[in-house]
Design a protein around this motif. Structure first.
Motif, mmCIF file in Angstrom:
data_model
loop_
_atom_site.group_PDB
_atom_site.id
_atom_site.type_symbol
_atom_site.label_atom_id
_atom_site.label_comp_id
_atom_site.label_asym_id
_atom_site.label_seq_id
_atom_site.Cartn_x
_atom_site.Cartn_y
_atom_site.Cartn_z
ATOM 1 N N ASN A 53 -0.444 -11.825 0.781
ATOM 2 C CA ASN A 53 0.068 -11.695 -0.587
ATOM 3 C C ASN A 53 1.035 -12.817 -0.960
ATOM 4 O OD1 ASN A 53 -1.390 -9.358 -1.212
ATOM 5 N ND2 ASN A 53 0.101 -8.100 -0.118
ATOM 6 N N ASP A 98 -3.584 -10.069 9.136
ATOM 7 C CA ASP A 98 -2.364 -10.332 8.370
ATOM 8 C C ASP A 98 -1.176 -9.699 9.054
ATOM 9 O OD1 ASP A 98 -3.887 -8.171 7.214
ATOM 10 O OD2 ASP A 98 -2.498 -8.057 5.536
ATOM 11 N N ASN A 122 0.065 -5.689 9.744
ATOM 12 C CA ASN A 122 -0.918 -4.860 9.026
ATOM 13 C C ASN A 122 -2.120 -4.698 9.953
ATOM 14 O OD1 ASN A 122 -2.045 -3.374 6.913
ATOM 15 N ND2 ASN A 122 -2.928 -5.169 5.919
ATOM 16 N N PRO A 136 0.816 -1.220 0.000
ATOM 17 C CA PRO A 136 0.000 0.000 0.000
ATOM 18 C C PRO A 136 0.853 1.275 0.000
ATOM 19 C CG PRO A 136 0.004 -0.984 2.176
ATOM 20 C CD PRO A 136 0.925 -1.807 1.327
ATOM 21 N N ILE A 165 -5.055 0.966 7.314
ATOM 22 C CA ILE A 165 -5.527 1.240 5.946
ATOM 23 C C ILE A 165 -6.840 2.057 5.932
ATOM 24 C CG2 ILE A 165 -6.285 0.211 3.751
ATOM 25 C CD1 ILE A 165 -3.453 -0.657 4.036
HETATM 26 O O1 X2X Z 1 -4.697 -5.758 -0.587
HETATM 27 C C1 X2X Z 1 -4.951 -5.439 0.563
HETATM 28 O O2 X2X Z 1 -6.098 -5.447 1.008
HETATM 29 C C2 X2X Z 1 -3.812 -5.043 1.472
HETATM 30 C C3 X2X Z 1 -3.325 -3.672 1.097
HETATM 31 O O3 X2X Z 1 -4.239 -5.040 2.789
HETATM 32 C C4 X2X Z 1 -2.751 -6.062 1.320
HETATM 33 O O4 X2X Z 1 -1.918 -5.998 0.473
HETATM 34 C C5 X2X Z 1 -2.736 -7.174 2.250
#
Ligand code: X2X
Length: 359
Positions: A98, A244, A154, A37, A223
């Motif tokens: 990922n 995650d 995250n 991100p 996020i």
């Molecule tokens: O894709 C997502 O949702 C993100 C930004 O959280 C990740 O890459 C795990």
């Protein structure tokens, strides 16, 4: 005429000249650090923090530059591991979700309502990382040839939707939800009756803007707040259905080229980054220790009360009762059963034991 003292001096100068740069002569001018991100996400801040610490501590010998927004993978976040293995990426602060398409063991913390199904969900996560199960995950990562350096976070992933509130699985029926392109997510949201759409993060925001999807799931501090998710979604379901963790990795060859002393510095910088990254992820949701830690290191973010920030911006938060959690837990039983053999029964059991011991 030869002059012994001068010869000796010249010798010393040459030796000094040769040894100092010879150390870093094999070092690159710049090491590329991949981050999926953006720079203002918790993940982005943690990556920058790591790069800054390493540069400071190695007095510029190791210059790591973060590349945000999955740009080193042209947006394709699930290709990150491949590119670290090949050496197109030197370092990656990666998320389990990922890399889990290739490293099946990393689906562990994506098992629905698995980690949060503990009295203290953060303690449960720490117990996995510090325990036997965490060691098994590290082994699985390193089997691909990349070096594991340390954990980050995250965060627990919460659902945001334009339609809602979500109180029961039936409320999710037919909801088009953006998920990353990792198979277990399709299974989880299908089991809950929703309509999951695999979209790379790099294209997800356009999807929210255009209303292509009705929702998405991502951690609140890391996020949802930096992305001002309330712009598109008014409902947040605070269900902590999975987490995650992040982990710092390096290309195997790059790692081998560092001196022992520099490897130690990098590991120490990552240990600091783990504390910072976890504090950013947990701020406002723990016993106050994340707030104290961030204050102590002078890194308190602008938003320290995430739920107040969401509410102020018009979001409605749904907190599940334990009965509601049970309904969702039961509704996803088949996903856990199907994925346990893929992840490895021994690993799932080790994680259960690690989490239980920390209760
Ligand atoms: O894709 C997502 O949702 C993100 C930004 O959280 C990740 O890459 C795990």
């Amino acid at each position: 005429m030869r002059h012994p003292v001068r010869d000796l001096l010249v010798g010393f100068v040459c030796l000094g000249f040769m040894t100092a740069p010879a150390f870093s002569a094999s070092y690159k001018q710049e090491y590329k650090l991949s981050i999926v991100p953006g720079a203002t996400s918790g993940w982005g801040l943690a990556g920058q923090y790591f790069a800054d610490r390493v540069r400071e501590r190695t007095e510029g010998r190791i210059n790591i530059k973060p590349y945000f927004g999955a740009q080193l993978m042209a947006g394709k976040q699930t290709s990150e591991l491949l590119l670290v293995r090949r050496g197109a990426i030197d370092f990656a602060l990666a998320s389990t979700i990922n890399w889990s398409p290739q490293v099946k063991e990393l689906n562990l913390t994506a098992l629905p309502f698995f980690v949060a199904n503990n009295p203290d969900r953060f303690k449960a996560m720490d117990a996995i990382e510090a325990g036997k199960s965490g060691g098994m995950m590290v082994q699985a990562i390193e089997k691909t040839g990349v070096k594991f350096i340390g954990w980050g976070e995250n965060g627990f992933r919460e659902l945001t939707t334009s339609k809602g509130p979500i109180n029961k699985p039936e409320d999710m029926k037919g909801l088009k939800l953006r998920v990353c392109g990792t198979p277990i997510f399709i299974d989880i949201f299908s089991a809950l009756g929703a309509n999951p759409q695999a979209i790379n993060w790099s294209e997800a925001v356009t999807g929210f803007q255009q209303g292509i999807v009705d929702g998405q799931e991502n951690p609140t501090n890391g996020i949802n707040i930096p992305m001002k998710m309330w712009t598109w979604h008014k409902h947040l379901t605070d269900w902590h259905y999975m987490i995650d963790p992040l982990f710092m990795t390096a290309n195997g060859k790059v790692w081998k080229e560092f001196s022992d002393a520099d490897r130690k510095i990098i590991e120490e910088c990552m240990a600091e980054t783990e504390k910072y990254s976890k504090a950013l992820s947990r701020l406002g949701y723990d016993d106050g220790s994340s707030y104290e830690y961030l204050k102590k290191i002078g890194k308190l973010p602008a938003v320290t009360d995430p739920n107040a920030e969401l509410t102020k911006n018009g979001m409605k938060i749904t907190n599940f009762t334990s009965e509601q959690v049970k309904v969702f837990y039961d509704a996803t039983a088949k996903v856990r059963a199907d994925w346990t053999p893929k992840i490895g029964k021994a690993l799932v059991e080790a994680a259960e034991a690690d989490m239980k011991a920390a209760r």
